[in-house]
Design a protein around this motif. Structure first.
Motif, PDB file in Angstrom:
ATOM      1  N   SER A  38       0.886  -1.374  -0.225  1.00  0.00           N
ATOM      2  CA  SER A  38      -0.079   0.062  -0.243  1.00  0.00           C
ATOM      3  C   SER A  38       0.823   1.320  -0.133  1.00  0.00           C
ATOM      4  CB  SER A  38      -0.957   0.069   1.260  1.00  0.00           C
ATOM      5  OG  SER A  38      -0.093  -0.197   2.319  1.00  0.00           O
ATOM      6  N   ILE A  39       2.218   1.245   0.400  1.00  0.00           N
ATOM      7  CA  ILE A  39       2.896   2.333   0.485  1.00  0.00           C
ATOM      8  C   ILE A  39       3.265   2.538  -1.149  1.00  0.00           C
ATOM      9  CG2 ILE A  39       5.320   3.173   1.120  1.00  0.00           C
ATOM     10  CD1 ILE A  39       3.156   2.800   3.590  1.00  0.00           C
ATOM     11  N   GLU A  40       3.724   1.467  -1.897  1.00  0.00           N
ATOM     12  CA  GLU A  40       3.876   1.787  -3.086  1.00  0.00           C
ATOM     13  C   GLU A  40       2.641   2.206  -3.977  1.00  0.00           C
ATOM     14  OE1 GLU A  40       6.770   1.609  -4.922  1.00  0.00           O
ATOM     15  OE2 GLU A  40       7.596   1.114  -2.944  1.00  0.00           O
ATOM     16  N   MET A  41       1.474   1.812  -3.361  1.00  0.00           N
ATOM     17  CA  MET A  41       0.094   2.474  -4.287  1.00  0.00           C
ATOM     18  C   MET A  41       0.000   3.704  -3.784  1.00  0.00           C
ATOM     19  SD  MET A  41      -3.720   0.953  -3.412  1.00  0.00           S
ATOM     20  CE  MET A  41      -3.605   1.282  -1.725  1.00  0.00           C
ATOM     21  N   MET A  42       0.513   4.318  -2.567  1.00  0.00           N
ATOM     22  CA  MET A  42       0.279   5.544  -2.297  1.00  0.00           C
ATOM     23  C   MET A  42       1.314   6.316  -3.084  1.00  0.00           C
ATOM     24  SD  MET A  42      -0.385   5.678   1.896  1.00  0.00           S
ATOM     25  CE  MET A  42      -0.102   4.048   2.386  1.00  0.00           C
ATOM     26  N   ALA A  43       2.178   5.882  -3.360  1.00  0.00           N
ATOM     27  CA  ALA A  43       3.624   6.706  -4.012  1.00  0.00           C
ATOM     28  C   ALA A  43       2.900   6.846  -5.384  1.00  0.00           C
ATOM     29  CB  ALA A  43       4.875   5.730  -4.071  1.00  0.00           C
ATOM     30  N   THR A  44       2.287   6.175  -5.910  1.00  0.00           N
ATOM     31  CA  THR A  44       1.856   6.256  -7.343  1.00  0.00           C
ATOM     32  C   THR A  44       0.835   7.291  -7.283  1.00  0.00           C
ATOM     33  OG1 THR A  44       1.761   3.794  -7.463  1.00  0.00           O
ATOM     34  CG2 THR A  44       0.597   4.879  -9.366  1.00  0.00           C
ATOM     35  N   GLY A  45       0.135   7.664  -6.161  1.00  0.00           N
ATOM     36  CA  GLY A  45      -0.608   9.020  -6.295  1.00  0.00           C
ATOM     37  C   GLY A  45       0.078  10.454  -6.162  1.00  0.00           C
ATOM     38  N   GLY A  46       1.337  10.164  -5.850  1.00  0.00           N
ATOM     39  CA  GLY A  46       2.271  11.082  -5.637  1.00  0.00           C
ATOM     40  C   GLY A  46       2.612  11.933  -6.781  1.00  0.00           C
ATOM     41  N   PRO A  47       3.489  13.209  -6.825  1.00  0.00           N
ATOM     42  CA  PRO A  47       3.730  13.950  -8.055  1.00  0.00           C
ATOM     43  C   PRO A  47       4.596  13.146  -8.958  1.00  0.00           C
ATOM     44  CG  PRO A  47       4.723  14.679  -5.944  1.00  0.00           C
ATOM     45  CD  PRO A  47       3.849  13.847  -5.549  1.00  0.00           C
ATOM     46  N   ARG A  48       5.449  12.163  -8.333  1.00  0.00           N
ATOM     47  CA  ARG A  48       6.331  11.802  -9.263  1.00  0.00           C
ATOM     48  C   ARG A  48       5.597  10.859 -10.240  1.00  0.00           C
ATOM     49  NH1 ARG A  48      12.183   8.846  -7.556  1.00  0.00           N
ATOM     50  NH2 ARG A  48      12.855   8.378  -9.490  1.00  0.00           N
ATOM     51  N   PHE A  49       4.819  10.069  -9.766  1.00  0.00           N
ATOM     52  CA  PHE A  49       4.408   8.993 -10.791  1.00  0.00           C
ATOM     53  C   PHE A  49       3.014   9.303 -11.315  1.00  0.00           C
ATOM     54  CE2 PHE A  49       7.109   6.732  -8.031  1.00  0.00           C
ATOM     55  CZ  PHE A  49       8.101   6.333  -9.007  1.00  0.00           C
ATOM     56  N   ASP A  50       2.112  10.354 -10.707  1.00  0.00           N
ATOM     57  CA  ASP A  50       1.135  11.078 -10.917  1.00  0.00           C
ATOM     58  C   ASP A  50      -0.062  10.114 -11.650  1.00  0.00           C
ATOM     59  OD1 ASP A  50      -0.700  13.222 -11.428  1.00  0.00           O
ATOM     60  OD2 ASP A  50       0.448  13.921 -13.210  1.00  0.00           O
ATOM     61  N   ILE A  51      -0.555   9.435 -10.894  1.00  0.00           N
ATOM     62  CA  ILE A  51      -1.863   8.535 -11.271  1.00  0.00           C
ATOM     63  C   ILE A  51      -2.973   9.383 -11.818  1.00  0.00           C
ATOM     64  CG2 ILE A  51      -3.227   8.567  -8.988  1.00  0.00           C
ATOM     65  CD1 ILE A  51      -3.323   5.471  -9.535  1.00  0.00           C
ATOM     66  N   ALA A  52      -3.027  10.648 -11.639  1.00  0.00           N
ATOM     67  CA  ALA A  52      -3.968  11.384 -12.224  1.00  0.00           C
ATOM     68  C   ALA A  52      -4.047  11.517 -13.703  1.00  0.00           C
ATOM     69  CB  ALA A  52      -3.733  12.887 -11.380  1.00  0.00           C
ATOM     70  N   ARG A  53      -2.921  11.423 -14.330  1.00  0.00           N
ATOM     71  CA  ARG A  53      -2.999  11.438 -15.887  1.00  0.00           C
ATOM     72  C   ARG A  53      -3.504  10.469 -16.549  1.00  0.00           C
ATOM     73  NH1 ARG A  53       2.949   9.092 -17.078  1.00  0.00           N
ATOM     74  NH2 ARG A  53       3.374   8.105 -15.132  1.00  0.00           N
ATOM     75  N   ILE A  54      -3.951   9.210 -15.731  1.00  0.00           N
ATOM     76  CA  ILE A  54      -4.880   8.156 -16.401  1.00  0.00           C
ATOM     77  C   ILE A  54      -6.206   8.158 -15.972  1.00  0.00           C
ATOM     78  CG2 ILE A  54      -2.884   6.809 -17.034  1.00  0.00           C
ATOM     79  CD1 ILE A  54      -3.574   5.040 -14.716  1.00  0.00           C
ATOM     80  N   GLY A  55      -6.402   9.204 -14.909  1.00  0.00           N
ATOM     81  CA  GLY A  55      -7.829   9.530 -14.374  1.00  0.00           C
ATOM     82  C   GLY A  55      -8.341   8.367 -13.288  1.00  0.00           C
ATOM     83  N   SER A  56      -7.306   8.015 -12.501  1.00  0.00           N
ATOM     84  CA  SER A  56      -7.571   7.093 -11.293  1.00  0.00           C
ATOM     85  C   SER A  56      -7.168   7.794 -10.066  1.00  0.00           C
ATOM     86  CB  SER A  56      -6.886   5.797 -11.425  1.00  0.00           C
ATOM     87  OG  SER A  56      -7.727   5.085 -12.669  1.00  0.00           O
ATOM     88  N   GLU A  57      -7.092   8.973  -9.950  1.00  0.00           N
ATOM     89  CA  GLU A  57      -6.570   9.699  -8.803  1.00  0.00           C
ATOM     90  C   GLU A  57      -7.396   9.628  -7.684  1.00  0.00           C
ATOM     91  OE1 GLU A  57      -8.535  13.025 -10.887  1.00  0.00           O
ATOM     92  OE2 GLU A  57      -7.551  11.242 -11.232  1.00  0.00           O
ATOM     93  N   VAL A  58      -8.797   9.402  -7.803  1.00  0.00           N
ATOM     94  CA  VAL A  58      -9.671   9.728  -6.977  1.00  0.00           C
ATOM     95  C   VAL A  58      -9.809   8.210  -6.072  1.00  0.00           C
ATOM     96  CG1 VAL A  58     -12.132  10.331  -6.347  1.00  0.00           C
ATOM     97  CG2 VAL A  58     -11.064  11.533  -8.327  1.00  0.00           C
ATOM     98  N   PHE A  59      -9.227   8.116  -4.969  1.00  0.00           N
ATOM     99  CA  PHE A  59      -9.131   6.989  -4.282  1.00  0.00           C
ATOM    100  C   PHE A  59     -10.201   7.183  -3.277  1.00  0.00           C
ATOM    101  CE2 PHE A  59      -5.124   5.960  -5.678  1.00  0.00           C
ATOM    102  CZ  PHE A  59      -4.909   4.558  -5.490  1.00  0.00           C
ATOM    103  N   ARG A  60     -11.382   6.325  -3.352  1.00  0.00           N
ATOM    104  CA  ARG A  60     -12.683   6.457  -2.755  1.00  0.00           C
ATOM    105  C   ARG A  60     -12.443   5.670  -1.392  1.00  0.00           C
ATOM    106  NH1 ARG A  60     -15.409  10.683  -4.345  1.00  0.00           N
ATOM    107  NH2 ARG A  60     -15.293  10.711  -6.454  1.00  0.00           N
TER     108      ARG A  60
END
Length: 183
Positions: A38-60
């Motif tokens: 889950s730490i790596e999953m959280m890192a994916t949402g950070g600015p370095r990897f930016d999960i927002a560019r593929i539209g999945s940044e909203v962790f519900r």
């Protein structure tokens, strides 16, 4: 009952492609981090990897607003019923990503306390190997989920098809036989 359930058969070609595009571009995961993955999953949402560019940044935080469950980490026997409850509360259609070797096959924990793969509890669509998997690998797995979401069929029989596939996956023989430490 939406338009996809009651549409005439000649309309499903274009409606199916538009709804598939909409599903594929907005896959929202539910937060279900269990261990170090889950730490790596959280890192994916950070600015370095930016999960927002593929539209999945909203962790519900609520499963009723999510359509993707990322099982990140080892799944204990005590946590398995909660995992199933969260999965059952998610809206249809829903997808599951098993992140890490522990969520995929139990990892190095071959004992009575750890479930030997999340597919014994919920049907898994994509397995992401690694201990822990890199954020780039998670982004690639999310792209695979999105491609599958675009191809999900519509119509009145899709729920029956999904239930039959889930029953077959849960009834399948496990790939590893848990015999304990003495083999």
């Amino acid at each position: 009952m939406g338009i996809e359930e009651s549409a005439p058969s000649f309309m499903l070609g274009t409606v199916e492609s538009v709804i598939g595009w909409a599903r594929g571009t907005s896959v929202w995961p539910v937060t279900f981090g269990l261990a170090c993955c889950s730490i790596e999953m959280m890192a994916t949402g950070g600015p370095r990897f930016d999960i927002a560019r593929i539209g999945s940044e909203v962790f519900r935080g609520s499963p009723r607003q999510a359509d993707l469950m990322i099982v990140a980490g080892r799944l204990s026997q005590k946590m398995a019923p909660i995992l199933r409850q969260v999965y059952d509360q998610m809206a249809e259609p829903k997808w599951v990503l098993a992140m890490g070797v522990c969520a995929s096959s139990g990892g190095m924990f071959n004992n009575y306390a750890i479930v030997q793969g999340a597919d014994h509890v919920v049907p898994v669509d994509v397995y992401l190997p690694g201990c822990p998997p890199r954020p780039e690998m998670l982004l690639n797995a999310l792209m695979e989920i999105k491609a599958g979401a675009r191809k999900t069929p519509l119509g009145s029989h899709r729920r029956a098809i999904a239930q039959k596939a889930e029953a077959a996956a849960l009834a399948a023989t496990p790939t590893s036989d848990m015999t304990g430490l003495l083999r």
